[in-house]
Design a protein around this motif. Structure first.
Motif, PDB file in Angstrom:
ATOM      1  N   LEU A 655     -43.165 -41.238-108.642  1.00  0.00           N
ATOM      2  CA  LEU A 655     -43.763 -40.601-109.823  1.00  0.00           C
ATOM      3  C   LEU A 655     -45.212 -41.044-110.000  1.00  0.00           C
ATOM      4  CD1 LEU A 655     -43.495 -38.923-112.433  1.00  0.00           C
ATOM      5  CD2 LEU A 655     -42.692 -41.015-113.570  1.00  0.00           C
ATOM      6  N   TYR A 656     -45.442 -42.331-109.863  1.00  0.00           N
ATOM      7  CA  TYR A 656     -46.793 -42.874-110.040  1.00  0.00           C
ATOM      8  C   TYR A 656     -47.751 -42.275-109.009  1.00  0.00           C
ATOM      9  CZ  TYR A 656     -50.549 -46.310-110.564  1.00  0.00           C
ATOM     10  OH  TYR A 656     -51.767 -46.908-110.773  1.00  0.00           O
ATOM     11  N   HIS A 657     -47.346 -42.283-107.747  1.00  0.00           N
ATOM     12  CA  HIS A 657     -48.223 -41.806-106.676  1.00  0.00           C
ATOM     13  C   HIS A 657     -48.552 -40.333-106.868  1.00  0.00           C
ATOM     14  CE1 HIS A 657     -50.012 -41.290-102.754  1.00  0.00           C
ATOM     15  NE2 HIS A 657     -49.130 -40.357-102.451  1.00  0.00           N
ATOM     16  N   PHE A 658     -47.530 -39.518-107.170  1.00  0.00           N
ATOM     17  CA  PHE A 658     -47.798 -38.090-107.325  1.00  0.00           C
ATOM     18  C   PHE A 658     -48.697 -37.844-108.534  1.00  0.00           C
ATOM     19  CE2 PHE A 658     -47.016 -33.919-109.110  1.00  0.00           C
ATOM     20  CZ  PHE A 658     -47.287 -33.117-108.007  1.00  0.00           C
ATOM     21  N   THR A 659     -48.413 -38.508-109.644  1.00  0.00           N
ATOM     22  CA  THR A 659     -49.169 -38.261-110.867  1.00  0.00           C
ATOM     23  C   THR A 659     -50.619 -38.711-110.732  1.00  0.00           C
ATOM     24  OG1 THR A 659     -47.163 -38.571-112.183  1.00  0.00           O
ATOM     25  CG2 THR A 659     -49.257 -38.701-113.349  1.00  0.00           C
ATOM     26  N   TRP A 660     -50.773 -39.970-110.371  1.00  0.00           N
ATOM     27  CA  TRP A 660     -52.120 -40.565-110.384  1.00  0.00           C
ATOM     28  C   TRP A 660     -52.963 -40.060-109.218  1.00  0.00           C
ATOM     29  CZ3 TRP A 660     -53.619 -44.708-113.882  1.00  0.00           C
ATOM     30  CH2 TRP A 660     -54.943 -45.125-113.712  1.00  0.00           C
ATOM     31  N   HIS A 661     -52.428 -40.160-108.015  1.00  0.00           N
ATOM     32  CA  HIS A 661     -53.228 -39.895-106.825  1.00  0.00           C
ATOM     33  C   HIS A 661     -53.274 -38.414-106.452  1.00  0.00           C
ATOM     34  CE1 HIS A 661     -53.518 -44.134-106.587  1.00  0.00           C
ATOM     35  NE2 HIS A 661     -52.281 -44.328-106.179  1.00  0.00           N
ATOM     36  N   GLN A 662     -52.090 -37.802-106.342  1.00  0.00           N
ATOM     37  CA  GLN A 662     -52.088 -36.431-105.837  1.00  0.00           C
ATOM     38  C   GLN A 662     -52.485 -35.414-106.908  1.00  0.00           C
ATOM     39  OE1 GLN A 662     -48.027 -36.672-104.180  1.00  0.00           O
ATOM     40  NE2 GLN A 662     -48.945 -36.559-102.148  1.00  0.00           N
ATOM     41  N   PHE A 663     -51.883 -35.524-108.093  1.00  0.00           N
ATOM     42  CA  PHE A 663     -52.179 -34.534-109.125  1.00  0.00           C
ATOM     43  C   PHE A 663     -53.537 -34.791-109.783  1.00  0.00           C
ATOM     44  CE2 PHE A 663     -51.575 -32.850-113.549  1.00  0.00           C
ATOM     45  CZ  PHE A 663     -51.520 -31.504-113.198  1.00  0.00           C
ATOM     46  N   CYS A 664     -53.750 -36.012-110.280  1.00  0.00           N
ATOM     47  CA  CYS A 664     -54.982 -36.301-111.026  1.00  0.00           C
ATOM     48  C   CYS A 664     -56.197 -36.479-110.114  1.00  0.00           C
ATOM     49  CB  CYS A 664     -54.787 -37.535-111.895  1.00  0.00           C
ATOM     50  SG  CYS A 664     -53.596 -37.307-113.233  1.00  0.00           S
ATOM     51  N   ASP A 665     -56.095 -37.408-109.175  1.00  0.00           N
ATOM     52  CA  ASP A 665     -57.271 -37.748-108.376  1.00  0.00           C
ATOM     53  C   ASP A 665     -57.685 -36.626-107.431  1.00  0.00           C
ATOM     54  OD1 ASP A 665     -57.448 -40.146-109.597  1.00  0.00           O
ATOM     55  OD2 ASP A 665     -56.905 -41.368-107.880  1.00  0.00           O
ATOM     56  N   TRP A 666     -56.718 -35.874-106.899  1.00  0.00           N
ATOM     57  CA  TRP A 666     -57.060 -34.865-105.894  1.00  0.00           C
ATOM     58  C   TRP A 666     -56.953 -33.439-106.407  1.00  0.00           C
ATOM     59  CZ3 TRP A 666     -59.926 -35.883-101.974  1.00  0.00           C
ATOM     60  CH2 TRP A 666     -59.904 -37.169-101.394  1.00  0.00           C
ATOM     61  N   TYR A 667     -55.770 -33.094-106.925  1.00  0.00           N
ATOM     62  CA  TYR A 667     -55.600 -31.673-107.230  1.00  0.00           C
ATOM     63  C   TYR A 667     -56.479 -31.232-108.402  1.00  0.00           C
ATOM     64  CZ  TYR A 667     -53.812 -27.154-108.504  1.00  0.00           C
ATOM     65  OH  TYR A 667     -53.730 -25.809-108.804  1.00  0.00           O
ATOM     66  N   ILE A 668     -56.504 -31.995-109.476  1.00  0.00           N
ATOM     67  CA  ILE A 668     -57.326 -31.586-110.621  1.00  0.00           C
ATOM     68  C   ILE A 668     -58.786 -31.443-110.207  1.00  0.00           C
ATOM     69  CG2 ILE A 668     -58.307 -32.460-112.789  1.00  0.00           C
ATOM     70  CD1 ILE A 668     -55.542 -33.210-113.682  1.00  0.00           C
ATOM     71  N   GLU A 669     -59.280 -32.388-109.417  1.00  0.00           N
ATOM     72  CA  GLU A 669     -60.674 -32.283-108.966  1.00  0.00           C
ATOM     73  C   GLU A 669     -60.858 -31.081-108.048  1.00  0.00           C
ATOM     74  OE1 GLU A 669     -63.210 -34.099-110.120  1.00  0.00           O
ATOM     75  OE2 GLU A 669     -61.706 -34.936-111.457  1.00  0.00           O
ATOM     76  N   ALA A 670     -59.869 -30.837-107.168  1.00  0.00           N
ATOM     77  CA  ALA A 670     -59.980 -29.721-106.223  1.00  0.00           C
ATOM     78  C   ALA A 670     -59.841 -28.371-106.921  1.00  0.00           C
ATOM     79  CB  ALA A 670     -58.907 -29.859-105.141  1.00  0.00           C
ATOM     80  N   SER A 671     -59.182 -28.364-108.090  1.00  0.00           N
ATOM     81  CA  SER A 671     -58.985 -27.086-108.791  1.00  0.00           C
ATOM     82  C   SER A 671     -60.225 -26.639-109.554  1.00  0.00           C
ATOM     83  CB  SER A 671     -57.813 -27.214-109.769  1.00  0.00           C
ATOM     84  OG  SER A 671     -58.159 -28.042-110.868  1.00  0.00           O
ATOM     85  N   LYS A 672     -61.145 -27.537-109.834  1.00  0.00           N
ATOM     86  CA  LYS A 672     -62.277 -27.213-110.701  1.00  0.00           C
ATOM     87  C   LYS A 672     -63.171 -26.099-110.146  1.00  0.00           C
ATOM     88  CE  LYS A 672     -62.377 -31.629-113.149  1.00  0.00           C
ATOM     89  NZ  LYS A 672     -63.077 -32.903-113.373  1.00  0.00           N
ATOM     90  N   PRO A 673     -63.484 -26.082-108.838  1.00  0.00           N
ATOM     91  CA  PRO A 673     -64.293 -24.949-108.339  1.00  0.00           C
ATOM     92  C   PRO A 673     -63.623 -23.599-108.576  1.00  0.00           C
ATOM     93  CG  PRO A 673     -64.277 -26.717-106.743  1.00  0.00           C
ATOM     94  CD  PRO A 673     -63.276 -27.086-107.791  1.00  0.00           C
ATOM     95  N   SER A 674     -62.307 -23.542-108.392  1.00  0.00           N
ATOM     96  CA  SER A 674     -61.594 -22.278-108.606  1.00  0.00           C
ATOM     97  C   SER A 674     -61.564 -21.913-110.076  1.00  0.00           C
ATOM     98  CB  SER A 674     -60.169 -22.385-108.065  1.00  0.00           C
ATOM     99  OG  SER A 674     -60.168 -22.669-106.688  1.00  0.00           O
ATOM    100  N   LEU A 675     -61.427 -22.921-110.938  1.00  0.00           N
ATOM    101  CA  LEU A 675     -61.373 -22.653-112.371  1.00  0.00           C
ATOM    102  C   LEU A 675     -62.727 -22.236-112.928  1.00  0.00           C
ATOM    103  CD1 LEU A 675     -59.084 -25.661-113.406  1.00  0.00           C
ATOM    104  CD2 LEU A 675     -58.440 -23.237-113.371  1.00  0.00           C
ATOM    105  N   ASP A 676     -63.802 -22.502-112.177  1.00  0.00           N
ATOM    106  CA  ASP A 676     -65.141 -22.092-112.606  1.00  0.00           C
ATOM    107  C   ASP A 676     -65.452 -20.646-112.246  1.00  0.00           C
ATOM    108  OD1 ASP A 676     -65.643 -24.550-113.703  1.00  0.00           O
ATOM    109  OD2 ASP A 676     -66.715 -25.342-111.967  1.00  0.00           O
ATOM    110  N   LEU A 677     -64.537 -20.008-111.489  1.00  0.00           N
ATOM    111  CA  LEU A 677     -64.747 -18.615-111.076  1.00  0.00           C
ATOM    112  C   LEU A 677     -64.599 -17.688-112.282  1.00  0.00           C
ATOM    113  CD1 LEU A 677     -62.680 -18.704-107.759  1.00  0.00           C
ATOM    114  CD2 LEU A 677     -65.183 -18.599-107.958  1.00  0.00           C
ATOM    115  N   PRO A 678     -65.037 -16.442-112.174  1.00  0.00           N
ATOM    116  CA  PRO A 678     -64.874 -15.477-113.281  1.00  0.00           C
ATOM    117  C   PRO A 678     -63.418 -15.316-113.687  1.00  0.00           C
ATOM    118  CG  PRO A 678     -66.386 -14.623-111.629  1.00  0.00           C
ATOM    119  CD  PRO A 678     -65.807 -15.878-111.047  1.00  0.00           C
ATOM    120  N   ASP A 679     -63.215 -14.908-114.943  1.00  0.00           N
ATOM    121  CA  ASP A 679     -61.862 -14.835-115.497  1.00  0.00           C
ATOM    122  C   ASP A 679     -60.931 -13.969-114.672  1.00  0.00           C
ATOM    123  OD1 ASP A 679     -62.711 -16.453-117.475  1.00  0.00           O
ATOM    124  OD2 ASP A 679     -62.787 -14.924-119.048  1.00  0.00           O
ATOM    125  N   ASN A 680     -61.441 -12.878-114.108  1.00  0.00           N
ATOM    126  CA  ASN A 680     -60.562 -11.946-113.388  1.00  0.00           C
ATOM    127  C   ASN A 680     -60.433 -12.255-111.906  1.00  0.00           C
ATOM    128  OD1 ASN A 680     -63.145 -11.290-112.668  1.00  0.00           O
ATOM    129  ND2 ASN A 680     -62.940  -9.070-113.017  1.00  0.00           N
TER     130      ASN A 680
END
Length: 909
Positions: A655-680
């Motif tokens: 749980l710790y590894h997935f939450t801290w490292h994979q979800f927070c440290d990597w995925y959230i950061e990696a998702s930001k470019p996609s989330l900056d795209l236009p709404d549609n």
């Protein structure tokens, strides 16, 4: 590079003031509210009658005071399983309750009364028992409230107490049944006696403490020839007045001529025989054993074989009685000094030397126990033990860790009859009546009006009470209504799991197995998980005398209950004691905050998005989205496997590894470019759905360990859904996903970013400083990597990367993976000549550290004496030092190339 070195994503504390979550997680505000909601849910959502049943009984805490760390660990582990089983759809029954704890509670109340100047003798039995019931009423509610505060989701409508009317009736019935069947008898036997508690103790209620005492050697002179004597070794000179014989081995040639003669006891002057017995160890001491049947277990057995009789010289209070002559009235310790002094003055003391050994003390008051011949009630254990051994051998009952079954077998194979009577006031009365006329003993459930043998009305109630563990042995089935054939017994017995500490393996676990099999014909539980002790950060047992006792409630108040629970679960490694430090708990408080802040990001990024019921990796196209869904499924599988095998530490680590490292440290950061795209934009829409879905599954995964924060977030994010405790625990998608290839590509992105971050770290370049660079793809396998260089640039803080051919790569430091590399231009950022000097020193420093650890691990003395966890820590540190050395050497080699080319400039590094 380990992902643990990644800089965590940062949230502006005020950036989400409009969202559903406050800027900070405040357990002091959330937990009281969620405690009510969680308990309401657990009581109002029973499992379906058609669902599989799952049951546990709480090891009932004694009504002696506040809960301690052992209780907190035990309850937390059980609650993790209970919440998981409910999320699996099982019908869960988890029975709470408390134990009357005879001797322990009597001692507590007796101390309370003594502060008021009231003695046990002065108050009498009837009034004392009233005082204990008053104590129980005042303390029990607080104990149960502490259990609730921990978040334990018990079936409170099934709460029991070991002396409530129904339980007491069942205890009486069992006593009478065992007596009528010949399993229970009254007889004069050698027992362990506590001079402080003034009661008999069973074998397992005696704690054996290592202590260096003194071995004395005395002369026992021949009664006919004063010039001849035997030298006897003993650690208990005070018992010499009670000697009934001197024993030697029949195979010891030194003493064959002495067998059949008589000697004079050196203190008291009694004439006693010299006998031979095969149990005498010819290699212990002088090979001559004094036989004091009334004050030693082994001596009593030898005396029984030779018809020697008994001669008691120590009374119930541990003082010398009138039969001891001049020692009468002295304590055992005072008598020992008097005897040694007297015999030394008469030249009968041969020697006295330090002797390392063990002494038996009362498990409750720590007073040195006295072996004593006494008339007591006993349970015959041999036949009961045989059945208890078989069910474990046949794996009908399974131990976790498995090795504990060997300890269980060792005790049961060598078991002695169980002394169940106690000479105290508080406890279950023994249902026996003694006839003053014919001395017959009547045993029955109801109160007789006359002796069943001679019909005399002159009968007296047995004054003793039952051993606490006699009633505790019935706990799994009496709590469900036995001896009545109740619906609970039909559905939930045998129980599914018992979680308990190793220290009551004999007191409780083995006896529950024996009683359960004999009285119900069924095992009392299927699985037994044995956890270790909770110690302080230095490995010391927590005791009031050491001043290192930590109150669970204080920890929860300061750091939050979820952080405390996560700490206990993560440290519950099989067979290893838990070294609790507040630093650990503080670290997991940061973990809870990390989870909270991650959901603040989700709140801001995916507001208005509908929660997908399911989302598979092949249903998304973004490389990071595919990767996180695959890692999510893998983590679910690992958690399920760990819970099924009761590897609680692995549950928490996953749980710790997935939450801290994979979800927070990597995925959230990696998702930001996609989330900056236009709404549609389809990728933005897909990323919002993936982010929300992954977050919802993560909450379900975390709920059994951290119920408060997960319930709070779930209720705010998904108010129209069933409560999180009613959600199904996530399932593992076992089929291999076609997206695995793209997911592996994201792993290469992570590796390359990790390499760049490692270079930054070694060259002391700020994580916020952009570095110019170019990238080169080595082969066709690097296509995915090339397509995601924008992501690499953002995650590694490198200026937008430009692809070049290998021959056009400008000088720089390279971060490489098998598919390609990035060349970083550090000109103007680092003074490479100074950096070369610094890195040389760093290499030498790491090598010295590695050598020091290696020398320690090469020492046989160190390996023999150091605790296993300390050795493991050193082994990890050595490996980390080796990895660090290789990384610094790699950076140093590249810096040397730049120095040679003189391309680094003077820099501002």
């Amino acid at each position: 590079m380990s992902t643990s070195e990644n800089p965590p994503f940062q949230e502006d504390p005020d950036s989400n003031s409009f969202g559903r979550l406050s800027s900070r997680y405040e357990p002091g505000t959330v937990e009281p509210r969620q405690l009510v909601a969680l308990e309401t849910f657990s009581q109002s959502h029973p499992g379906s009658p058609s669902a599989p049943s799952f049951s546990m009984v709480i090891p009932p805490p004694n009504i002696t005071g506040r809960l301690h760390m052992g209780h907190a660990l035990n309850l937390t582990l059980q609650d993790v399983v209970a919440r998981f089983r409910r999320m699996e759809g099982d019908d869960v029954l988890w029975i709470p309750g408390t134990d009357h704890a005879g001797i322990a509670t009597q001692n507590v109340v007796e101390r309370q009364l003594s502060k008021e100047g009231i003695s046990l003798e002065k108050i009498g039995r009837e009034d004392f028992i009233k005082k204990v019931w008053e104590w129980k009423s005042s303390i029990q509610g607080g104990i149960l409230d502490q259990i609730r505060r921990l978040g334990a989701s018990l079936s409170w409508d099934h709460e029991r107490f070991t002396m409530d009317p129904g339980f007491s009736k069942a205890v009486t019935k069992v006593f009478v049944k065992l007596h009528d069947e010949g399993f229970l008898y009254r007889g004069e036997r050698m027992i362990h006696w506590c001079p402080r508690c003034l009661t008999a103790l069973s074998d397992v209620e005696v704690t054996h403490v290592e202590q260096t005492g003194t071995m004395y050697e005395f002369r026992y002179v021949d009664s006919s020839d004063k010039s001849q004597f035997l030298v006897v070794a003993t650690t208990r000179p005070e018992t010499i007045p009670g000697d009934m014989a001197i024993a030697v081995s029949p195979e010891d040639p030194r003493y064959l001529s002495w067998i059949g003669r008589t000697v004079v006891t050196p203190f008291g002057g009694r004439i006693i025989p010299v006998i031979s017995d095969p149990s005498v160890d010819r290699d212990f001491g002088t090979g001559v054993l004094k036989i004091t049947p009334s004050h030693a277990m082994v001596d009593w057995e030898i005396a029984q074989r030779h018809g020697l009789g008994n001669f008691e010289v120590i009374d119930a209070h541990g003082r010398m009685n009138p039969s001891s002559g001049k020692l009468s009235g002295l304590t055992r310790e005072e008598a020992r000094e008097r005897v040694v002094s007297d015999l030394e003055g008469r030249d009968l003391l041969v020697s006295k030397n330090p002797y390392p050994g063990t002494i038996g003390v009362c498990y409750r008051c720590q007073t040195v126990v006295e072996p004593r011949l006494s008339l007591q009630w006993f349970v015959k254990m041999d036949r009961l033990a045989e059945s208890a051994i078989e069910v474990v051998k046949d794996r009908k009952i399974r131990f976790y860790p498995d090795g504990w079954k060997n300890t269980y077998f060792d005790w049961l194979v060598n078991i002695r009859d169980w002394c169940i009577s106690r000479q105290i006031f508080w406890g279950h009365p023994i249902p026996a009546w003694h006839c003053s006329a014919c001395h017959h003993v009547t045993v029955r459930e109801d109160v007789p009006s006359k002796c069943e043998k001679c019909q005399s009305p002159d009968i007296l109630k047995d004054p003793d009470v039952l051993d606490t563990w006699f009633s505790s042995a019935l706990w799994p089935f009496v709590t469900m209504g036995w001896p009545e054939k109740t619906a609970d017994l039909e559905r939930f017995y045998p129980t599914s799991l018992l979680v308990t500490g190793f220290d009551i393996l004999f007191f409780w676990v083995a006896r529950m197995v024996m009683m359960g099999l004999h009285l119900t014909g069924k095992i009392p539980f299927k699985d037994v998980y044995i956890h270790a002790l909770v110690r302080d950060q230095f490995g010391q047992k927590m005791t009031k005398s050491r001043g290192n006792v930590v109150d669970p409630l204080e920890i929860m108040e300061k750091y939050g209950t979820d952080a405390f629970r996560m700490t206990l679960v993560q440290m519950a490694s099989p067979g290893r004691d838990i070294r609790l430090s507040t630093d650990r708990v503080e670290g997991f408080r940061n973990f809870v905050s990390k989870l909270w802040n991650a959901f603040r990001f989700v709140d801001r990024s995916a507001q208005g998005e509908l929660l997908p019921k399911e989302l598979y990796p092949e249903e998304v196209s973004g490389i990071a989205n595919q990767w996180i869904l695959i890692e999510l499924s893998r983590s679910v599988r690992e958690m399920r496997e760990a819970i099924s095998s009761y590897r609680f530490d692995e549950v928490a680590n996953t749980l710790y590894h997935f939450t801290w490292h994979q979800f927070c440290d990597w995925y959230i950061e990696a998702s930001k470019p996609s989330l900056d795209l236009p709404d549609n934009d389809p990728l933005r829409i897909e990323t919002r759905r993936t982010l929300l879905y992954t977050a919802s599954v993560l909450l379900k995964m975390a709920h059994p360990i951290m119920p408060f924060v997960t319930s709070e977030i779930w209720s705010l994010f998904f108010p129209d859904e069933l409560p999180i405790g009613a959600q199904r625990f996530p399932e593992f998608k076992s089929e291999k996903s076609p997206a695995e290839t793209n997911s592996a590509g994201f792993s290469r992105v992570m590796t390359l970013v990790g390499e760049i971050r490692q270079i930054r770290s070694h060259l002391k370049i700020s994580p916020a400083q952009e570095i110019p660079g170019v990238f080169v793809i080595n082969d066709k396998n690097g296509a995915i990597l090339g397509e995601n260089m924008g992501l690499v640039s953002r995650l590694a803080k490198v200026r937008p990367l430009v692809s070049v051919s290998p021959e056009d790569v400008p000088p720089g430091i390279r971060a490489s993976v098998s598919e390609g590399f990035v060349s970083l231009d550090i000109a103007g950022l680092v003074d490479v000549k100074m950096e070369e000097v610094r890195l040389k020193k760093e290499v030498e420093k790491v090598r010295q550290k590695k050598t020091s650890i290696a020398q320690r691990l090469a020492s046989r003395e160190y390996l023999d004496k150091a605790p296993p966890e300390v050795i493991e820590k050193d082994e990890r540190a050595k490996q980390e030092a080796e990895d660090e050395e290789l990384a610094i050497i790699s950076a140093l080699e590249q810096v040397r190339i730049l120095v040679t080319r003189d391309l680094g400039g003077s820099g501002n590094g």
